[in-house]
Design an enzyme around this catalytic site. Structure first.
Site, mmCIF file in Angstrom:
data_model
loop_
_atom_site.group_PDB
_atom_site.id
_atom_site.type_symbol
_atom_site.label_atom_id
_atom_site.label_comp_id
_atom_site.label_asym_id
_atom_site.label_seq_id
_atom_site.Cartn_x
_atom_site.Cartn_y
_atom_site.Cartn_z
ATOM 1 N N LYS A 83 0.862 -1.189 0.000
ATOM 2 C CA LYS A 83 0.000 0.000 0.000
ATOM 3 C C LYS A 83 0.892 1.229 0.000
ATOM 4 C CE LYS A 83 -4.491 0.164 2.284
ATOM 5 N NZ LYS A 83 -5.154 0.324 3.584
HETATM 6 O O1 G3P Z 1 -7.874 0.897 5.629
HETATM 7 C C1 G3P Z 1 -8.322 1.983 4.920
HETATM 8 C C2 G3P Z 1 -9.674 2.491 5.295
HETATM 9 O O2 G3P Z 1 -10.621 1.491 5.048
HETATM 10 C C3 G3P Z 1 -9.793 3.123 6.646
HETATM 11 O O3 G3P Z 1 -11.103 3.202 7.098
HETATM 12 O O4 G3P Z 1 -12.737 3.533 8.889
HETATM 13 O O5 G3P Z 1 -10.389 4.326 9.238
HETATM 14 O O6 G3P Z 1 -11.910 5.503 7.661
HETATM 15 P P1 G3P Z 1 -11.544 4.207 8.284
#
Ligand code: G3P
Length: 221
Positions: A83
């Site tokens: 990533k």
């Molecule tokens: O891992 C990337 C993303 O899905 C993060 O999600 O819930 O921290 O906005 P969030």
């Protein structure tokens, strides 16, 4: 649409894998920090559970350092996807990773313009963060729609990985819009199973079955 878990929690990953619905895992530095294991060991253990792509993020300010981290990460297992953040350094490093044969996932994507850059460097995945767009008072699903439309118009191979999903409606709408993959927390994946009418229906079927068996047993007696 493939279903990914957005977590580094091993027992949750194992459970979803046993359900037979897990296509891969995405992690990020915040999720990894909760698990109390060295990062390479954590990624190795996730890769032992799922054969699907496992996204592991590089965390470095400079291109060469990102590349060095990516080489270490991809040496852990064949299914590691690196990533990289959507930044000039992340895109530059990502392009070199692709040249070296690595699969990459461009993360922290918040516009179709950024998604075009990810496709141009040959990323395997691009991750628009829908929930964080919603949190900022904008339209996360609208962003996904734009991105899928642009990718279709251009015939890009990069898979759209809808990320930062917060509830089942996000998952269903991501599927309707045409995302290739959706990554979600374990709690959201678990909620995909539930409907109150399913619970009521199962309870009724079970009760009727037991009554039927009791009646047959009484008839035999
Ligand atoms: O891992 C990337 C993303 O899905 C993060 O999600 O819930 O921290 O906005 P969030």
């Amino acid at each position: 649409m493939k279903l990914f878990l957005d977590t580094a929690h091993l027992s949750d990953i194992r459970t979803a894998h046993e359900w037979g619905i897990l296509d891969g895992v995405t992690t990020n530095p915040s999720l990894a920090a909760r698990e109390g294991l060295e990062f390479p060991e954590l990624i190795a253990r996730i890769c032992e559970i799922t054969p699907g792509p496992v996204s592991a993020e590089v965390v470095a300010p400079e291109v060469e350092e990102m590349l060095a981290q990516a080489r270490d990460l991809t040496a852990i297992a064949d299914n590691v996807v690196v990533k990289v953040p959507m930044s000039k350094e992340g895109v530059t490093a990502g392009a070199r990773m692709v040249d070296e044969g690595m699969s990459i996932n461009v993360t922290l994507v918040f516009s179709a313009a950024q998604a075009i850059l990810a496709a141009r460097i040959g990323a395997t995945f691009v991750s628009p963060f829908l929930g964080r767009v919603d949190d900022a008072g904008n339209d996360g699903l609208g962003l996904l729609h734009d991105l899928v439309e642009v990718y279709a118009a251009q015939g890009y191979d990069t898979q759209v990985l809808a990320a930062s999903l917060r509830h089942p409606v996000h998952v269903v709408e991501a599927a309707r819009i045409g995302a290739d993959c959706a990554t979600m927390p374990f709690a959201v994946m678990e909620r995909l199973f539930h409907h109150p009418l399913t619970d009521i229906g199962m309870a009724r079927f079970n009760a009727d079955w037991e009554a039927y068996q009791r009646a047959l047993a009484a008839g035999r007696g």
